[in-house]
Motif scaffolding. Structure first.
Motif, PDB file in Angstrom:
ATOM      1  N   MET A   1       0.873  -1.392  -0.106  1.00 20.17           N
ATOM      2  CA  MET A   1      -0.001  -0.480  -0.123  1.00 20.17           C
ATOM      3  C   MET A   1       1.129   1.296  -0.324  1.00 20.17           C
ATOM      4  N   ASN A   2       0.545   2.419  -0.857  1.00 21.33           N
ATOM      5  CA  ASN A   2       0.945   3.557  -0.149  1.00 21.33           C
ATOM      6  C   ASN A   2       1.051   3.713   0.606  1.00 21.33           C
ATOM      7  N   ASN A   3       2.158   4.054   1.036  1.00 20.35           N
ATOM      8  CA  ASN A   3       2.697   4.829   2.065  1.00 20.35           C
ATOM      9  C   ASN A   3       2.432   5.759   2.629  1.00 20.35           C
ATOM     10  N   LYS A   4       1.698   6.447   1.743  1.00 24.27           N
ATOM     11  CA  LYS A   4       0.792   8.347   2.195  1.00 24.27           C
ATOM     12  C   LYS A   4      -0.056   8.271   2.622  1.00 24.27           C
ATOM     13  N   LEU A   5      -0.870   6.328   1.934  1.00 22.14           N
ATOM     14  CA  LEU A   5      -2.461   6.574   2.559  1.00 22.14           C
ATOM     15  C   LEU A   5      -1.990   5.713   3.916  1.00 22.14           C
ATOM     16  N   LYS A   6      -1.523   5.358   4.175  1.00 19.42           N
ATOM     17  CA  LYS A   6      -1.566   4.899   5.795  1.00 19.42           C
ATOM     18  C   LYS A   6      -1.835   6.023   7.071  1.00 19.42           C
ATOM     19  N   ASP A   7      -2.660   5.630   7.750  1.00 17.13           N
ATOM     20  CA  ASP A   7      -2.660   6.652   8.901  1.00 17.13           C
ATOM     21  C   ASP A   7      -3.418   5.641   9.552  1.00 17.13           C
ATOM     22  N   LYS A   8      -3.664   5.705  10.575  1.00 17.42           N
ATOM     23  CA  LYS A   8      -4.824   5.270  12.002  1.00 17.42           C
ATOM     24  C   LYS A   8      -6.275   5.630  11.273  1.00 17.42           C
ATOM     25  N   ASN A   9      -6.379   6.321  10.659  1.00 21.02           N
ATOM     26  CA  ASN A   9      -8.355   6.223  10.947  1.00 21.02           C
ATOM     27  C   ASN A   9      -8.866   5.620   9.828  1.00 21.02           C
ATOM     28  N   LEU A  10      -7.475   5.058   8.942  1.00 23.79           N
ATOM     29  CA  LEU A  10      -7.650   4.164   7.870  1.00 23.79           C
ATOM     30  C   LEU A  10      -7.262   2.745   8.030  1.00 23.79           C
ATOM     31  N   ASP A  11      -6.322   2.367   9.179  1.00 25.06           N
ATOM     32  CA  ASP A  11      -6.329   1.013   9.771  1.00 25.06           C
ATOM     33  C   ASP A  11      -7.650   0.528  10.249  1.00 25.06           C
ATOM     34  N   ASP A  12      -8.630   1.543  11.784  1.00 29.61           N
ATOM     35  CA  ASP A  12      -9.820   1.619  11.561  1.00 29.61           C
ATOM     36  C   ASP A  12     -10.364   0.969  10.913  1.00 29.61           C
ATOM     37  N   LEU A  13     -10.382   1.388   9.981  1.00 30.03           N
ATOM     38  CA  LEU A  13     -11.595   0.827   9.212  1.00 30.03           C
ATOM     39  C   LEU A  13     -11.601   0.013   8.129  1.00 30.03           C
ATOM     40  N   PHE A  14     -10.094  -1.037   8.010  1.00 27.06           N
ATOM     41  CA  PHE A  14      -9.620  -1.751   7.686  1.00 27.06           C
ATOM     42  C   PHE A  14     -10.306  -3.257   8.452  1.00 27.06           C
ATOM     43  N   GLU A  15      -9.906  -2.377  10.145  1.00 24.96           N
ATOM     44  CA  GLU A  15     -10.156  -3.312  11.136  1.00 24.96           C
ATOM     45  C   GLU A  15     -11.699  -3.993  11.579  1.00 24.96           C
ATOM     46  N   ALA A  16     -12.466  -2.636  11.418  1.00 31.96           N
ATOM     47  CA  ALA A  16     -13.326  -2.537  11.450  1.00 31.96           C
ATOM     48  C   ALA A  16     -14.258  -3.820  10.047  1.00 31.96           C
ATOM     49  N   VAL A  17     -13.926  -3.296   9.143  1.00 34.60           N
ATOM     50  CA  VAL A  17     -14.421  -4.519   7.339  1.00 34.60           C
ATOM     51  C   VAL A  17     -13.622  -6.043   8.039  1.00 34.60           C
ATOM     52  N   LEU A  18     -12.493  -6.339   8.365  1.00 34.55           N
ATOM     53  CA  LEU A  18     -12.476  -7.526   9.162  1.00 34.55           C
ATOM     54  C   LEU A  18     -12.731  -8.272   9.784  1.00 34.55           C
ATOM     55  N   CYS A  19     -13.763  -7.360  10.870  1.00 31.65           N
ATOM     56  CA  CYS A  19     -14.983  -8.060  11.156  1.00 31.65           C
ATOM     57  C   CYS A  19     -16.050  -8.948  11.558  1.00 31.65           C
TER      58      CYS A  19
END
Length: 99
Positions: A1-19
């Protein structure tokens, strides 16, 4: 993934999707998260990617999905030069369907 996109908000969103555990939960979550137009756009891009993966030509993809050639080109560029996210998903879907 593009490191410019990586942040806590996206991490939280992706964690939610994985649930999410099933399609119905996905419908509920994404209906709350996205507008209908956003969901239609995402699903159209995914269908374009599936058809490109099946080696369909642009004209057939336009007819089948209603996507513009610009959208098809963008998705094709992601498939060919992106992070291989589509590739991972298609391989896993194929494996799941073979079981």
């Amino acid at each position: 993934m593009n490191n410019k996109l990586k942040d806590k908000n996206l991490d939280d969103l992706f964690e939610a999707v994985l649930c999410l555990e099933n399609i119905e939960e996905c419908y509920d979550f994404f209906e709350d998260l996205c507008t209908i137009l956003e969901l239609k756009s995402l699903s159209q891009r995914f269908q374009v990617a599936k058809l490109l993966n099946e080696h369909k030509v642009y004209s057939d993809i336009v007819n089948e999905t209603g996507a513009s050639t610009a959208t098809i080109s963008r998705v094709n560029r992601s498939i060919n030069y992106g992070s291989d996210g589509y590739k991972v998903v298609f391989e896993r879907m194929k494996k799941k369907n073979e079981q």
